[in-house]
Every structure is written in structure tokens, then in C-alpha cells.
Design a protein around this motif. Sequence first.
Motif, PDB file in Angstrom:
ATOM      1  N   VAL A   1     -12.612 -18.146 -12.758  1.00 35.62           N
ATOM      2  CA  VAL A   1     -12.403 -16.715 -12.980  1.00 35.62           C
ATOM      3  C   VAL A   1     -11.605 -16.517 -14.261  1.00 35.62           C
ATOM      4  O   VAL A   1     -10.815 -17.379 -14.666  1.00 35.62           O
ATOM      5  CB  VAL A   1     -11.653 -16.026 -11.813  1.00 35.62           C
ATOM      6  CG1 VAL A   1     -12.468 -16.037 -10.539  1.00 35.62           C
ATOM      7  CG2 VAL A   1     -10.296 -16.634 -11.585  1.00 35.62           C
ATOM      8  N   LEU A   2     -11.825 -15.386 -14.880  1.00 36.14           N
ATOM      9  CA  LEU A   2     -11.022 -14.942 -16.006  1.00 36.14           C
ATOM     10  C   LEU A   2     -10.814 -13.456 -15.825  1.00 36.14           C
ATOM     11  O   LEU A   2     -11.779 -12.678 -15.859  1.00 36.14           O
ATOM     12  CB  LEU A   2     -11.721 -15.232 -17.334  1.00 36.14           C
ATOM     13  CG  LEU A   2     -10.974 -14.783 -18.593  1.00 36.14           C
ATOM     14  CD1 LEU A   2      -9.624 -15.497 -18.702  1.00 36.14           C
ATOM     15  CD2 LEU A   2     -11.833 -15.037 -19.822  1.00 36.14           C
ATOM     16  N   GLY A   3      -9.571 -13.068 -15.591  1.00 35.54           N
ATOM     17  CA  GLY A   3      -9.256 -11.666 -15.359  1.00 35.54           C
ATOM     18  C   GLY A   3      -8.586 -11.033 -16.564  1.00 35.54           C
ATOM     19  O   GLY A   3      -7.817 -11.696 -17.267  1.00 35.54           O
ATOM     20  N   GLU A   4      -8.854  -9.770 -16.760  1.00 31.42           N
ATOM     21  CA  GLU A   4      -8.263  -9.008 -17.869  1.00 31.42           C
ATOM     22  C   GLU A   4      -6.739  -9.071 -17.850  1.00 31.42           C
ATOM     23  O   GLU A   4      -6.096  -9.075 -18.891  1.00 31.42           O
ATOM     24  CB  GLU A   4      -8.729  -7.548 -17.771  1.00 31.42           C
ATOM     25  CG  GLU A   4      -8.038  -6.589 -18.707  1.00 31.42           C
ATOM     26  CD  GLU A   4      -8.516  -6.702 -20.144  1.00 31.42           C
ATOM     27  OE1 GLU A   4      -7.860  -6.127 -21.021  1.00 31.42           O
ATOM     28  OE2 GLU A   4      -9.545  -7.356 -20.381  1.00 31.42           O
ATOM     29  N   GLU A   5      -6.164  -9.154 -16.652  1.00 27.93           N
ATOM     30  CA  GLU A   5      -4.701  -9.140 -16.538  1.00 27.93           C
ATOM     31  C   GLU A   5      -4.098 -10.539 -16.505  1.00 27.93           C
ATOM     32  O   GLU A   5      -2.953 -10.714 -16.115  1.00 27.93           O
ATOM     33  CB  GLU A   5      -4.269  -8.317 -15.318  1.00 27.93           C
ATOM     34  CG  GLU A   5      -4.818  -6.910 -15.292  1.00 27.93           C
ATOM     35  CD  GLU A   5      -4.712  -6.168 -16.621  1.00 27.93           C
ATOM     36  OE1 GLU A   5      -3.737  -6.389 -17.373  1.00 27.93           O
ATOM     37  OE2 GLU A   5      -5.610  -5.367 -16.930  1.00 27.93           O
ATOM     38  N   GLY A   6      -4.875 -11.534 -16.903  1.00 30.62           N
ATOM     39  CA  GLY A   6      -4.319 -12.862 -17.097  1.00 30.62           C
ATOM     40  C   GLY A   6      -4.672 -13.909 -16.065  1.00 30.62           C
ATOM     41  O   GLY A   6      -4.303 -15.073 -16.220  1.00 30.62           O
TER      42      GLY A   6
END
Length: 161
Positions: free
Chosen positions: A66-71
Motif C-alpha cells: 500500500v501507499l497512502g497519501e498520508e504516509g
Amino acid sequence: MQPNDDLSLAVEAAQLAATVAVSFRRDALRVSEKGGAAGDVVTQADVAAERAVLELLASRRPGDGVLGEEGSERAGVRRWLVDAIDGTLNFVRGDPFWCSAVALEDTSGSLVSAVHHASTGETFSAVREEGCWLDGRHLTLGSGRGLDQSVLAIDSVRRPR
């Protein structure tokens, strides 16, 4: 894993993110700047919505990254990209022009994606080499209008001095 199973999960995740985000609209939002460009902000709604999506993905696709916008980040051959509130500044201002976006990429690139617009309840989705849909209805290309019949929107955010 079949692309349609992944697409269903992407749609579910995008809709979940929007539902969590909307639940915060009733409360006073704590807004922080991320330190990037002017207007690049984050709220507790962003963090909570991303967390909810990550929990869903971890339960259904524990081997995927996963790669989330919030880090948030976890490695994997396939990777889910999550922007729980795309357009946070609009969200904070109470403007309806924000969405929740979730996509899955593999070693060949983008596989599936889903974008849910909470204000209208519409969900746009796509599968590589299969096309795109609005609320399950297949979309096709239009007639291709000229620039003189186009709409252009520009957002200019100024940071107070």
C-alpha cells in the motif's frame, strides 16, 4: 486474483473512505499544513479515512503493498494507492469538489481504480484494457469537442503572509 474482484474491492474501499470522511464533516476539523505547497493540508478525517481503507485492504489482500497519501506504506508486488480525501482543501472549506480515490497497480502498471464523489454519490471505476464505468454503466468516448466548447477550472491558493 481476477481484476473484477480487485475492482469490487477498489470501489468498496473508495466508498468506505468517503463515508468515513463525511462523518467528520459534522465536527470541527483540525487542519494542519503538510509542509508542501500552499494549500496542501491534512485533517483528522484524511487520516481516519485512510486508516479505514488500509484495514480493509489488509484484511482482504494481506500480501499486497500500500501507499497512502498520508504516509502509509507497505511493500508488495501489487500495490494499492490510496487518497482518502483528494481535494482536502475543498473538503475543509465545505466545497463539494473532493473525492476518495483508490487504485491498484501491478508490475505492468495500473490495474484497477475507483473514485467516489461523495457529494453526488457517483463512483467512477476502470480496469486496464477493459474500459471505465460510472456506477456500473460502461462509459464511451464522446464526440470530441473543441477548446472553444471546453470548461477550464483553475485553483489558486495563496498563503497568508
